[in-house]
Design an enzyme around this catalytic site. Sequence first.
Site, PDB file in Angstrom:
ATOM      1  N   GLN A 112     -27.765 -52.027 -35.845  1.00 14.34           N
ATOM      2  CA  GLN A 112     -27.187 -50.915 -36.232  1.00 14.34           C
ATOM      3  C   GLN A 112     -27.765 -49.751 -34.733  1.00 14.34           C
ATOM      4  OE1 GLN A 112     -28.624 -48.498 -39.465  1.00 14.34           O
ATOM      5  NE2 GLN A 112     -26.516 -47.954 -40.145  1.00 14.34           N
ATOM      6  N   SER A 115     -28.944 -44.339 -34.932  1.00 12.99           N
ATOM      7  CA  SER A 115     -29.926 -42.797 -35.222  1.00 12.99           C
ATOM      8  C   SER A 115     -30.475 -42.675 -33.965  1.00 12.99           C
ATOM      9  CB  SER A 115     -30.855 -43.344 -35.421  1.00 12.99           C
ATOM     10  OG  SER A 115     -31.103 -43.429 -36.484  1.00 12.99           O
ATOM     11  N   SER A 154     -34.115 -51.355 -35.501  1.00 10.20           N
ATOM     12  CA  SER A 154     -34.980 -53.061 -35.710  1.00 10.20           C
ATOM     13  C   SER A 154     -33.769 -53.522 -35.343  1.00 10.20           C
ATOM     14  CB  SER A 154     -34.027 -52.559 -37.648  1.00 10.20           C
ATOM     15  OG  SER A 154     -35.063 -51.031 -38.143  1.00 10.20           O
ATOM     16  N   GLU A 237     -25.795 -49.206 -47.641  1.00 15.23           N
ATOM     17  CA  GLU A 237     -27.914 -49.291 -46.971  1.00 15.23           C
ATOM     18  C   GLU A 237     -28.576 -49.081 -48.586  1.00 15.23           C
ATOM     19  OE1 GLU A 237     -29.306 -46.558 -44.409  1.00 15.23           O
ATOM     20  OE2 GLU A 237     -30.669 -46.965 -43.594  1.00 15.23           O
ATOM     21  N   GLU A 370     -37.040 -34.535 -47.480  1.00 22.34           N
ATOM     22  CA  GLU A 370     -36.706 -33.729 -47.006  1.00 22.34           C
ATOM     23  C   GLU A 370     -35.157 -33.648 -47.766  1.00 22.34           C
ATOM     24  OE1 GLU A 370     -38.859 -34.183 -45.528  1.00 22.34           O
ATOM     25  OE2 GLU A 370     -40.310 -32.992 -46.742  1.00 22.34           O
TER      26      GLU A 370
END
Lengths: 400, 384
Positions: A112, A115, A154, A237, A370
């Site tokens: 994926q 990010s 990953s 997810e 957070e």
Amino acid sequence: MTDADDLRRRTAELLAAHPPATTDRLEFLRARFDAGLAWVHFPEGLGGLDAPRSLQAVVDAELEGTGAPDNDPGRIGIGLGMAAPTILRFGTDEQKQRFLRPLWTGEEVWCQLFSEPGAGSDLAALATRAVREGGAEAGTGGDWIVDGQKVWTSSAHLARWAILIARTDPDVPKHRGISYFVCDMTDPGVEVRPLRQITGEAEFNEVFLTGVRIPDAHRLGAVGEGWKVAQTTLMNERVAIGGARAPREGGMIGIAAADWRARPELRTHDLHQRLLKLWVEAEVARLTGERLRQQLTMGQPGPEGSGMKLAFARLAQEISGWEVEFLAEDGLTYDDWTMRRPDGVDFTGREAGYRYLRAKGNSIEGGTSEVLLNIVAERVLGLPPEPRTDKDVAWKDLPR
Amino acid sequence: MNDGTTLPGADPDLLYSEDEDALRAAVRSLLADRSDPATVLAGLESDVAYDTGLWHSLATEIGTAGLLVPEKLGGAGASAREAAVVLEETGRSVAPVPFLTSAVIAVTALLGCDHGRAEVAAPLAALAEGRTVGVLAVPLPTAPGGLPEPASVRADANGALTGRVTSVADAAAAELLLVPAQGPDGPALYAVEASADGVRTDTVTPLDLTRPLGHLTFDGAPGRLLATGDRARATLDRALLTGAGLLASEQLGIAEWCLAETVRHTAARTQFGRPVGSFQALKHRMAALWLEVASARAAARNAADALATGSPDAPVAVAVAQAYCAPVAVRAAQECVQLHGGIGMTWEHPAHLFLKRAKSDELALGSPGRHRDALAGLVGIAAP
């Protein structure tokens, strides 16, 4: 409508035609997919039978103990859990035909590419560009040229395909200028570098994309609608969290308690008090997960799932930290700093020092604690959002 | 010694049944009409120990007084699961009623005695019908298994009691006192009328105004023997274990009210040009509290279910629930006061009622530390 008896009959036919003892592993998995017994809730012809999702358990139970191979779901989790539901919902017929079978059999591993180093929890701030060859005016159908960098990937070193989000229009606000693609990881412009972590091992990768050519036929969803497509991926997810059942003293607290029982010479009153507190918290987290599971079974999903990851991360960090401290001189040592490339995450298998360090990622990966607290506050408690300065500003004009 | 890995036999049911939801709706509706925080506040400074009219309605009209009593003994034949739901609601409204002390702890104590005997059956029926308020005469902080031996009260061969018990919850409201005492043949449990000669009740000023405390002094007071020896001991332990386990549900109700009110207030209250509930520093505190409340619900339900089913896991389930839920209620009440700002520390705002109840509940029926100590023995995590 396919019912449980029908599925038992179909499973028996599959086993009769392809006896696991004499059938090649891959051949069996392909035959199972073609029989619609891979994921029964998928459409016919795509590994399923349009059956209710809950009936998958019937097939799995029939196959258990027959020697039938599984598709190693731990190794291909990103494909199964994230790519597949997204392709099913947004893919063209050609894309579904091309990608879903080898994805399910594990012949093709997926990763994926979401990010980025400059856009962590603010995922929509991503800067990887996809530009249509010949410019935006060149009409439809032209290839896309992708340049940028992704991180925390990953399985990138094992993957044949990736789901990728990239910016296709920098002149509109950040959520609106993103498109969603399937990226060929064997393209010469794709460079995968291991990202060595705090534990010494390289569980993730950095992926550098330089002039990567993606045909328009590998776009999922409309141009500029990639954020909406990505929401489907991300929701899938989160579905995975909170389903599993654990026994009392399962996981890390069990290791800590076993240490305590095995090493009476290391016990102190302070460590005793802290261990009991952690034991209570771990037991309550287990019960909270069990309650969530019971709610799901009754068809009343509760919001507790959003909080379970927060509890898990905090407990994993506190328990492993306690354990290193309890072990005294042994806590000062580490098992192995050699760079390893594990296929999955080993949360409980290695020694205390590794667990302590690996647990630091638990409150960051998959959404920082957070950000999750913000989500709970706004979506569960209904508190007002913080004012935002980036909503109506073109991405190119945002300070970065 | 247990290695801690033994699992409870049957899976606990951690949800609420339809009947429990219906009971909750009835109790909540009554308490909303008759015991909103402003009414509780106004009643506190009167001389009565609790709201007699409210207790009468809750006990008899909804029938909560006899929830735990089998139907053949004049009760509703429900279980600890239903009693837990009532306590969530009385906690949510800090209702000044003796449900925990009379309908849970005293009733459980009587149920542990031989209720074929008239000395036991008669007071049990009176408690179940809400005609009498009864309390177990032990200090409120007493944990399960934690009764002092010998007891602070002695009984002679004629059943005359002498001695003193301090800080008994709802003592001033009680007509019937169930008194653990050192009898001529060892530990025993006696019933004493609060109005009898030789009984004195001194009220004390309690931290929690909604659960009054009294010191009891017995000077040759006439007692009726209810149970002796191991049966008396087991009965007391069961009553305290049930009380402690269900107190977790009261603590859950307190925490739920505190969180809901804090969210409501901070979403509406504007400072620096925006709702204070939009500030991340505050949101995170409320979100963290929400997770603790959701967890407390699972722990409290687990304890109630273990008590209801007579599970051998009940002592662990109760200790876990008390060790977890008591601090959550206190934290929720403290956050409620703090995040309400100035109004939160006034007498007119009800937040202080919840803080006082939560803090007092933290000590009641065993502090979290006492329950963790008990767990150490139960799950095999021995002290150094």
